[in-house]
Design an enzyme around this catalytic site. Structure first.
Site, PDB file in Angstrom:
ATOM      1  CG  HIS A 163      -2.129  -0.824   1.085  1.00 51.34           C
ATOM      2  ND1 HIS A 163      -3.367  -0.407   1.488  1.00 51.34           N
ATOM      3  CD2 HIS A 163      -2.297  -2.048   0.557  1.00 51.34           C
ATOM      4  CE1 HIS A 163      -4.259  -1.338   1.219  1.00 51.34           C
ATOM      5  NE2 HIS A 163      -3.637  -2.361   0.662  1.00 51.34           N
TER       6      HIS A 163
ATOM      7  CE1 TYR B 201      -5.267   3.979   8.757  1.00 46.25           C
ATOM      8  CE2 TYR B 201      -5.845   3.742  11.069  1.00 46.25           C
ATOM      9  CZ  TYR B 201      -5.081   3.374   9.980  1.00 46.25           C
ATOM     10  OH  TYR B 201      -4.127   2.393  10.130  1.00 46.25           O
TER      11      TYR B 201
ATOM     12  N   PRO C 246      -4.472   0.533  18.714  1.00 51.59           N
ATOM     13  CG  PRO C 246      -6.294  -0.780  18.108  1.00 51.59           C
ATOM     14  CD  PRO C 246      -5.685  -0.079  19.270  1.00 51.59           C
TER      15      PRO C 246
ATOM     16  CE  LYS D  37       4.064   3.244  13.483  1.00 53.90           C
ATOM     17  NZ  LYS D  37       3.874   2.533  12.237  1.00 53.90           N
TER      18      LYS D  37
ATOM     19  CE1 TYR E 102      -1.183   3.788   9.511  1.00 52.84           C
ATOM     20  CE2 TYR E 102      -0.137   3.032   7.480  1.00 52.84           C
ATOM     21  CZ  TYR E 102      -1.162   2.952   8.417  1.00 52.84           C
ATOM     22  OH  TYR E 102      -2.157   2.008   8.260  1.00 52.84           O
TER      23      TYR E 102
HETATM   24  P1  RFL Z   1       1.488 -11.815  21.600  1.00 46.72           P
HETATM   25  O1  RFL Z   1       1.084 -11.921  20.185  1.00 46.72           O
HETATM   26  O2  RFL Z   1       0.445 -11.465  22.605  1.00 46.72           O
HETATM   27  O3  RFL Z   1       2.137 -13.223  21.995  1.00 46.72           O
HETATM   28  C1  RFL Z   1       2.418 -13.566  23.324  1.00 46.72           C
HETATM   29  C2  RFL Z   1       2.418 -15.074  23.453  1.00 46.72           C
HETATM   30  O4  RFL Z   1       2.756 -15.412  24.802  1.00 46.72           O
HETATM   31  C3  RFL Z   1       1.893 -16.435  25.262  1.00 46.72           C
HETATM   32  N1  RFL Z   1       1.829 -16.339  26.737  1.00 46.72           N
HETATM   33  C4  RFL Z   1       2.432 -17.214  27.570  1.00 46.72           C
HETATM   34  N2  RFL Z   1       3.177 -18.291  27.330  1.00 46.72           N
HETATM   35  C5  RFL Z   1       3.639 -18.975  28.399  1.00 46.72           C
HETATM   36  N3  RFL Z   1       3.373 -18.625  29.697  1.00 46.72           N
HETATM   37  C6  RFL Z   1       2.627 -17.540  29.972  1.00 46.72           C
HETATM   38  N4  RFL Z   1       2.365 -17.187  31.230  1.00 46.72           N
HETATM   39  C7  RFL Z   1       2.129 -16.778  28.881  1.00 46.72           C
HETATM   40  N5  RFL Z   1       1.362 -15.663  28.779  1.00 46.72           N
HETATM   41  C8  RFL Z   1       1.202 -15.424  27.485  1.00 46.72           C
HETATM   42  C9  RFL Z   1       0.575 -16.164  24.566  1.00 46.72           C
HETATM   43  O5  RFL Z   1      -0.230 -17.339  24.491  1.00 46.72           O
HETATM   44  C10 RFL Z   1       1.042 -15.680  23.187  1.00 46.72           C
HETATM   45  O6  RFL Z   1       1.125 -16.740  22.272  1.00 46.72           O
HETATM   46  O7  RFL Z   1       2.699 -10.782  21.809  1.00 46.72           O
HETATM   47  P2  RFL Z   1       3.891 -10.302  20.827  1.00 46.72           P
HETATM   48  O8  RFL Z   1       4.581 -11.496  20.233  1.00 46.72           O
HETATM   49  O9  RFL Z   1       4.636  -9.306  21.598  1.00 46.72           O
HETATM   50  O10 RFL Z   1       3.175  -9.598  19.586  1.00 46.72           O
HETATM   51  C11 RFL Z   1       2.526  -8.376  19.758  1.00 46.72           C
HETATM   52  C12 RFL Z   1       1.306  -8.302  18.853  1.00 46.72           C
HETATM   53  O11 RFL Z   1       0.553  -9.488  18.967  1.00 46.72           O
HETATM   54  C13 RFL Z   1       0.436  -7.117  19.237  1.00 46.72           C
HETATM   55  O12 RFL Z   1       1.218  -5.941  19.442  1.00 46.72           O
HETATM   56  C14 RFL Z   1      -0.610  -6.747  18.208  1.00 46.72           C
HETATM   57  O13 RFL Z   1      -1.375  -7.827  17.782  1.00 46.72           O
HETATM   58  C15 RFL Z   1      -1.513  -5.703  18.864  1.00 46.72           C
HETATM   59  N6  RFL Z   1      -2.806  -5.705  18.288  1.00 46.72           N
HETATM   60  C16 RFL Z   1      -2.962  -5.042  17.136  1.00 46.72           C
HETATM   61  N7  RFL Z   1      -1.902  -4.383  16.610  1.00 46.72           N
HETATM   62  C17 RFL Z   1      -2.011  -3.727  15.441  1.00 46.72           C
HETATM   63  O14 RFL Z   1      -1.028  -3.153  14.974  1.00 46.72           O
HETATM   64  N8  RFL Z   1      -3.235  -3.719  14.793  1.00 46.72           N
HETATM   65  C18 RFL Z   1      -4.346  -4.400  15.295  1.00 46.72           C
HETATM   66  O15 RFL Z   1      -5.396  -4.413  14.694  1.00 46.72           O
HETATM   67  C19 RFL Z   1      -4.242  -5.078  16.515  1.00 46.72           C
HETATM   68  N9  RFL Z   1      -5.288  -5.749  17.041  1.00 46.72           N
HETATM   69  C20 RFL Z   1      -3.903  -6.394  18.898  1.00 46.72           C
HETATM   70  C21 RFL Z   1      -5.134  -6.413  18.243  1.00 46.72           C
HETATM   71  C22 RFL Z   1      -3.772  -7.061  20.139  1.00 46.72           C
HETATM   72  C23 RFL Z   1      -4.845  -7.714  20.739  1.00 46.72           C
HETATM   73  N10 RFL Z   1      -4.611  -8.341  22.048  1.00 46.72           N
HETATM   74  C24 RFL Z   1      -3.293  -8.360  22.630  1.00 46.72           C
HETATM   75  C25 RFL Z   1      -5.564  -8.888  22.890  1.00 46.72           C
HETATM   76  C26 RFL Z   1      -6.211  -7.095  18.815  1.00 46.72           C
HETATM   77  C27 RFL Z   1      -6.085  -7.745  20.054  1.00 46.72           C
HETATM   78  C28 RFL Z   1      -7.278  -8.482  20.598  1.00 46.72           C
HETATM   79  C1  PHB Z   2      -6.095  -4.217  10.631  1.00 45.25           C
HETATM   80  O1  PHB Z   2      -6.196  -4.455   9.408  1.00 45.25           O
HETATM   81  O2  PHB Z   2      -6.413  -5.067  11.488  1.00 45.25           O
HETATM   82  C2  PHB Z   2      -5.624  -2.898  11.080  1.00 45.25           C
HETATM   83  C3  PHB Z   2      -5.135  -2.002  10.150  1.00 45.25           C
HETATM   84  C4  PHB Z   2      -4.704  -0.750  10.558  1.00 45.25           C
HETATM   85  C5  PHB Z   2      -4.766  -0.413  11.900  1.00 45.25           C
HETATM   86  C6  PHB Z   2      -5.244  -1.313  12.842  1.00 45.25           C
HETATM   87  C7  PHB Z   2      -5.683  -2.562  12.431  1.00 45.25           C
HETATM   88  O3  PHB Z   2      -4.358   0.820  12.293  1.00 45.25           O
END
Ligand code: RFL
Ligand code: PHB
Length: 393
Positions: free
Chosen positions: A75, A203, A295, A299, A387
């Site tokens: 993109h 957005y 989110p 980032k 971004y």
């Molecule tokens: P993760 O992906 O949370 O992975 C952590 C792993 O650790 C495990 N764990 C354990 N294992 C052993 N013992 C324990 N006590 C443990 N506790 C936890 C978990 O099962 C898991 O597998 O962290 P990591 O690797 O740092 O990655 C970070 C990203 O996942 C996160 O920053 C993003 O996904 C944030 N996030 C979003 N970011 C975006 O940029 N755009 C989004 O749309 C977006 N949506 C989200 C999200 C995070 C969410 N969370 C954390 C609930 C939506 C949700 C629901």
């Molecule tokens: C997504 O596609 O899940 C998404 C994209 C942009 C954002 C957050 C989430 O800022």
């Protein structure tokens, strides 16, 4: 008690833990990954969607670039909409960079597949994970699986276990300092097997609340709307979701919206959080274990990847050259970048959402931010630079 040995014990098999393991393996450094979830649960989580250029480069380096390039969507810009007025952020024109739309779910699947194919031990479904002796030369991680207690002896522990993990808790309370802001709303997200409403992300700020149009592929869309923090997914039928989205993105855009049945619907809270320091003895925190961003700036996943790039380089330099300088600087190096991403995510969230307690003055400030960006190439470039991703250091 059963004893295992490795160089780096990684807690958490999310993107941070998996990528760290792969980058270390590329340089001959051994790791074991522990996760409390099953592989199926981990591979089913729907989360982020936008990858910075630096994240794409790190995934290429990890050897998982092929499917990413075949299926990901580059993109070169996105649309900012404010009560029906539009301004395109031309990321490519303003920064010379692009971002890649490719789901975190796919990133995780690709990394797990590659790590297992190379014989890495990823131990799923573990319980009672506990870091021990983290300030000693040989720290340990204890866990139970199928009723048996196991101890892993290692040189370093990487806490990649997300916001609700245990690693951060191993840092004594008088050393750990945390900074937090909880936003008074959530995001309701929907996935549907329909082509996206537009080629680029939108957005949208609207009087009824924020909306985001995103995608996972040319045939699969991801949409979000701001909802009340206490809302229940069950209150949001598909029809109610689509009707609300149409209002917030405006009729002109919504003309192209293809509604479909949702196959994933969930509410995520919005939070800004930073834990300092990110290192305590031989324990290193990376990703959501150390910091959370709302989110709105896309980032979260990208920050997890940049921490791991910095950490892998530091560990590699230690093992190859017995140089601990980068390990010593790890926390300070990461935190400089983390706080800039926190600022950007907070700024985007503040400009684009409806805050229940905002006064008419603060609402005027939101509009003025949009007008400033729309009227100034310099302001647009600043937004685009953040971004697309700031330099690693
Ligand atoms: P993760 O992906 O949370 O992975 C952590 C792993 O650790 C495990 N764990 C354990 N294992 C052993 N013992 C324990 N006590 C443990 N506790 C936890 C978990 O099962 C898991 O597998 O962290 P990591 O690797 O740092 O990655 C970070 C990203 O996942 C996160 O920053 C993003 O996904 C944030 N996030 C979003 N970011 C975006 O940029 N755009 C989004 O749309 C977006 N949506 C989200 C999200 C995070 C969410 N969370 C954390 C609930 C939506 C949700 C629901
Ligand atoms: C997504 O596609 O899940 C998404 C994209 C942009 C954002 C957050 C989430 O800022």
């Amino acid at each position: 008690m059963k004893i295992k040995k490795t160089q780096v014990c990684i807690i958490g098999s999310g993107p941070a833990g998996l990528l760290l393991s792969q980058l270390l393996h590329n340089e001959g450094i051994d790791s074991i990954i522990l996760d409390r979830q099953t592989r199926e649960r981990i591979e089913a989580r729907i989360r982020a969607g936008v990858l910075e250029t630096g994240t794409v480069e790190a995934l290429e380096e990890a050897g998982v670039g092929d499917r990413l390039h075949a299926e990901g969507l580059p993109h070169s810009g996105f649309d900012l909409s404010f009560n029906g007025d539009h301004h395109r952020i031309d990321i490519a024109g303003l920064t010379g960079k692009q971002v890649m739309v490719y789901g975190q779910t796919e990133v995780t699947k690709d990394l797990i597949k590659r790590r297992l194919a190379q014989g890495c031990e990823i131990i799923f479904s573990v319980n009672n994970v506990e870091p021990h002796d983290v300030i000693q030369a040989k720290p340990k991680v204890r866990y139970t699986k199928d009723g048996e207690t196991v101890e892993i002896e290692c040189d370093f522990i990487a806490g990649c276990d997300g916001f609700h993990g245990v690693a951060r808790q191993a840092i004594p309370a008088d050393i750990l300092k945390t900074y937090e802001r909880v936003y008074p709303f959530g995001w309701l997200g929907v996935l549907t097997e329909r082509p996206p409403v537009a080629e680029e992300l939108i957005y949208a700020h609207h009087e009824r609340g924020f909306a985001l149009c995103s995608m996972r592929s040319k045939t699969r869309s991801r949409y979000y709307i701001q909802c009340a923090a206490e809302d229940d997914v069950a209150d949001w039928s598909d029809d109610r979701f689509w009707d609300e989205l149409v209002i917030r993105i405006g009729e002109d855009t919504a003309k192209h919206l293809l509604r479909g049945p949702s196959f994933e619907k969930s509410i995520a809270p919005l939070r800004s959080f930073v834990a300092e320091p990110m290192r305590y003895g031989n324990l290193f925190l990376a990703g959501d274990a150390a910091h959370i961003v709302p989110p709105t700036g896309a980032k979260g996943l990208n920050l997890a990847v940049s921490d791991v790039r910095i950490l892998s380089r530091a560990l590699i330099d230690f093992y190859k050259n017995r140089n601990a300088t980068y390990l010593e600087n790890y926390s300070a190096t990461c935190l400089r970048r983390v706080w800039k991403a926190e600022r950007f995510s907070w700024f985007m969230s503040t400009m684009l959402h409806q805050f229940p307690d905002f006064s008419p003055f603060e609402k005027k400030m939101q509009r003025a931010e949009f007008d400033h960006i729309a009227g100034s190439e310099t302001a647009s470039r600043s937004l685009a630079e953040n971004y697309a991703g700031l330099p690693l250091e």
